[in-house]
Design a protein around this motif. Structure first.
Motif, short mmCIF file in Angstrom:
data_model
loop_
_atom_site.label_atom_id
_atom_site.label_comp_id
_atom_site.label_asym_id
_atom_site.label_seq_id
_atom_site.Cartn_x
_atom_site.Cartn_y
_atom_site.Cartn_z
N UNK A 7 -18.13 20.75 20.94
CA UNK A 7 -18.59 21.20 19.55
C UNK A 7 -17.39 22.02 18.86
N UNK A 8 -16.91 22.89 19.78
CA UNK A 8 -15.75 23.82 19.26
C UNK A 8 -14.60 23.11 19.24
N UNK A 9 -14.41 21.89 19.85
CA UNK A 9 -13.09 21.19 19.61
C UNK A 9 -13.06 20.38 18.35
N UNK A 10 -14.23 20.29 17.58
CA UNK A 10 -14.48 19.58 16.42
C UNK A 10 -14.17 20.51 15.08
N UNK A 11 -13.99 21.80 15.59
CA UNK A 11 -13.64 22.95 14.29
C UNK A 11 -12.38 22.81 14.30
N UNK A 12 -11.96 22.65 13.02
CA UNK A 12 -10.50 22.52 12.79
C UNK A 12 -9.46 23.64 13.37
N UNK A 13 -9.73 24.97 12.83
CA UNK A 13 -9.07 25.95 13.27
C UNK A 13 -8.71 26.06 14.71
N UNK A 63 -0.36 19.76 25.79
CA UNK A 63 -0.33 18.85 26.72
C UNK A 63 -1.80 18.66 27.02
N UNK A 64 -2.71 19.48 27.12
CA UNK A 64 -4.22 19.83 27.60
C UNK A 64 -4.94 19.01 26.16
N UNK A 65 -4.58 19.25 25.19
CA UNK A 65 -5.02 19.29 23.79
C UNK A 65 -5.15 17.58 23.79
N UNK A 66 -3.76 16.83 23.97
CA UNK A 66 -3.56 15.34 23.98
C UNK A 66 -4.44 14.82 24.81
N UNK A 67 -4.51 15.55 26.23
CA UNK A 67 -5.11 14.72 27.28
C UNK A 67 -6.72 14.69 27.06
N UNK A 68 -7.15 16.02 26.59
CA UNK A 68 -8.43 15.94 26.20
C UNK A 68 -9.17 15.09 25.17
N UNK A 69 -8.44 15.07 24.10
CA UNK A 69 -8.69 14.02 23.14
C UNK A 69 -8.67 12.71 23.53
N UNK A 70 -7.71 12.34 24.28
CA UNK A 70 -7.71 11.02 24.62
C UNK A 70 -8.55 10.72 25.80
N UNK A 71 -8.67 11.38 26.73
CA UNK A 71 -9.57 11.00 27.68
C UNK A 71 -11.09 11.39 27.54
N UNK A 116 -9.31 23.72 16.67
CA UNK A 116 -8.54 22.41 17.27
C UNK A 116 -7.03 22.50 17.16
N UNK A 117 -6.69 23.26 16.00
CA UNK A 117 -5.31 23.32 15.89
C UNK A 117 -4.58 24.48 16.74
N UNK A 118 -5.77 25.69 17.21
CA UNK A 118 -5.08 26.67 17.92
C UNK A 118 -4.82 26.00 19.28
N UNK A 119 -5.74 25.25 19.62
CA UNK A 119 -5.65 24.47 21.10
C UNK A 119 -4.50 23.89 21.20
N UNK A 120 -4.02 23.09 20.04
CA UNK A 120 -3.09 22.09 20.26
C UNK A 120 -1.68 23.06 20.16
#
Length: 334
Positions: A40-46, A57-65, A48-52
C-alpha cells in the motif's frame, strides 16, 4: 449448551501441536499484513520514488517479482487461511470440541471473515493471537490474568457491562411500574390468572403449614402449656365458692386436692388429644373445607384492595430499582 469451546482433555503432545500450528498461522498473518502494508505504501508516488532513489535494485526486484503479482500472492495467503479454517474445523469435529459440528465457523467467525481478501476483513486475521493466548493460558504456559493490560481491560469491561445491564434493568422495571399504574384490572387479573388456577394447591399448602406450625409449637412448649393448664385449674377451684364451702367439711381439703389433680389431668389429656388430632386426616379435611369456604370471600376485590395491591407491587419494583442503582463495582475497585 451454548456455542462455545468446551476444551476436551487432550494429550499434551496434541496441545503443543495446536500451539505450533497457531504460531505458524500467526507468522503467516504477520507476513501477509506486512506485505499488504508495504505494498500500500509502495503505491504512494513519493514513497515509491524515495525507495527507487535509495535502493533502485530492491525497487526493481519488488516491482517485478512481488508488486506485479501481488493479487496472486495474496490469493496464495488466502488459500492458506482457507485451508487453516477447514483443517481446524475438521480437527474440532474429531476432538468433539463443540456441542454441534457446525458451531466452529460461528465461534471462530474472525478466522472465517479473515479469509475474505478485502482490507477491513484482513485485519481480523490478527485476532488469531487471541486464540493462541487462550490456549497458552489453559496450558499454564502463561498467566494472562496477571498482566496489567488484562486487568486494566477486564476492570473497565466489568464496569461497562454492569452499567449497561443496570440501565436496561432500570428501564424494564420502570416500564413495568407504568403498566401497573396504568392497569385498571391488575388485581382481578392476578386473582383470575395466578391465584384461582392454583386454588386447590394453595388451600392444601395452607393446611399443611398450619398443621406443621401448630404441631411444632405445641411440642416445643408442651411443658409450659401443661403448667399453665394446671395453674388455671388450681386458680379456678380456689376462687369457686362451692370449693371454699367444701374446705370446711371434714376431709374437704383432701377432696379438693384430689378434684384439682383429676380436673388438671383431664384438661391436660384433652389438650394432648387435640394436639395429636391436628395431624389426623379429619382435622386436615376440616381445615381445607374451612379455607375453601373463605377463599373466595378473602379474594373479593374492591377499589381499596385493588389500590393497595397495585401500590405494593409498585413499591416492590421501586425497591428493586434502588437496589439496581447501587454501583457495586465501586466496592470492588475502590
Amino acid at each position: 449448551m451454548p456455542a462455545r469451546e468446551c476444551y476436551p482433555h487432550l494429550p499434551k503432545s496434541v496441545e503443543y501441536a495446536h500451539i505450533g500450528w497457531d504460531f505458524f498461522i500467526l507468522a503467516v498473518v504477520v507476513i501477509n499484513l506486512s506485505l499488504l502494508l508495504f505494498d500500500s505504501l509502495f503505491l504512494i508516488e513519493p514513497i515509491n520514488q524515495a525507495i527507487a532513489s535509495i535502493t533502485p535494485g530492491f525497487h526493481d526486484a519488488y516491482d517485478t517479482v512481488i508488486h506485479s503479482r501481488f493479487i496472486t500472492i495474496d490469493l496464495f495467503f488466502v488459500g492458506i487461511f482457507i485451508a487453516d479454517v477447514l483443517l481446524s474445523w475438521a480437527v474440532a469435529i474429531a476432538e468433539r470440541r463443540y456441542h454441534r459440528w457446525f458451531f466452529y465457523p460461528f465461534v471462530h467467525w474472525y478466522d472465517v471473515l479473515g479469509c475474505i481478501p478485502l482490507g477491513g476483513f484482513r485485519l481480523l486475521r490478527v485476532l488469531r493471537v487471541v486464540s493462541l493466548l487462550n490456549r497458552l493460558h489453559r496450558l499454564r504456559l502463561i498467566d494472562v490474568t496477571q498482566w496489567s493490560s488484562y486487568r486494566f481491560f477486564a476492570k473497565y469491561y466489568d464496569i461497562l457491562l454492569e452499567e449497561l445491564s443496570d440501565r436496561i434493568a432500570l428501564r424494564l422495571l420502570g416500564n413495568v411500574q407504568q403498566q401497573v399504574v396504568a392497569s385498571d384490572s391488575l388485581t382481578e387479573r392476578v386473582i383470575d390468572r395466578v391465584l384461582m388456577p392454583r386454588k386447590a394447591q394453595l388451600i392444601h399448602e395452607i393446611s399443611q403449614r398450619l398443621e406443621a406450625t401448630v404441631g411444632q409449637a405445641y411440642q416445643q412448649n408442651r411443658i409450659a402449656i401443661m403448667a399453665v393448664i394446671d395453674d388455671l385449674v388450681s386458680r379456678t377451684l380456689k376462687e369457686s365458692p362451692e370449693i371454699q364451702k367444701l374446705h370446711r367439711l371434714p376431709m374437704g381439703q383432701t377432696a379438693s386436692n384430689a378434684m384439682q389433680a383429676s380436673l388438671s389431668g383431664v384438661a391436660q389429656r384433652l389438650v394432648d388429644e387435640l394436639a395429636q388430632g391436628i395431624h389426623s386426616t379429619e382435622f386436615r379435611q376440616l381445615i381445607e373445607r374451612t379455607a375453601e369456604s373463605g377463599f373466595d370471600s378473602w379474594l373479593a376485590v374492591d377499589e381499596t384492595s385493588a389500590h393497595v395491591t397495585e401500590q405494593v407491587l409498585y413499591d416492590i419494583l421501586e425497591m428493586l430499582k434502588d437496589q439496581v442503582r447501587q454501583q457495586r463495582w465501586k466496592g470492588r475497585y475502590e
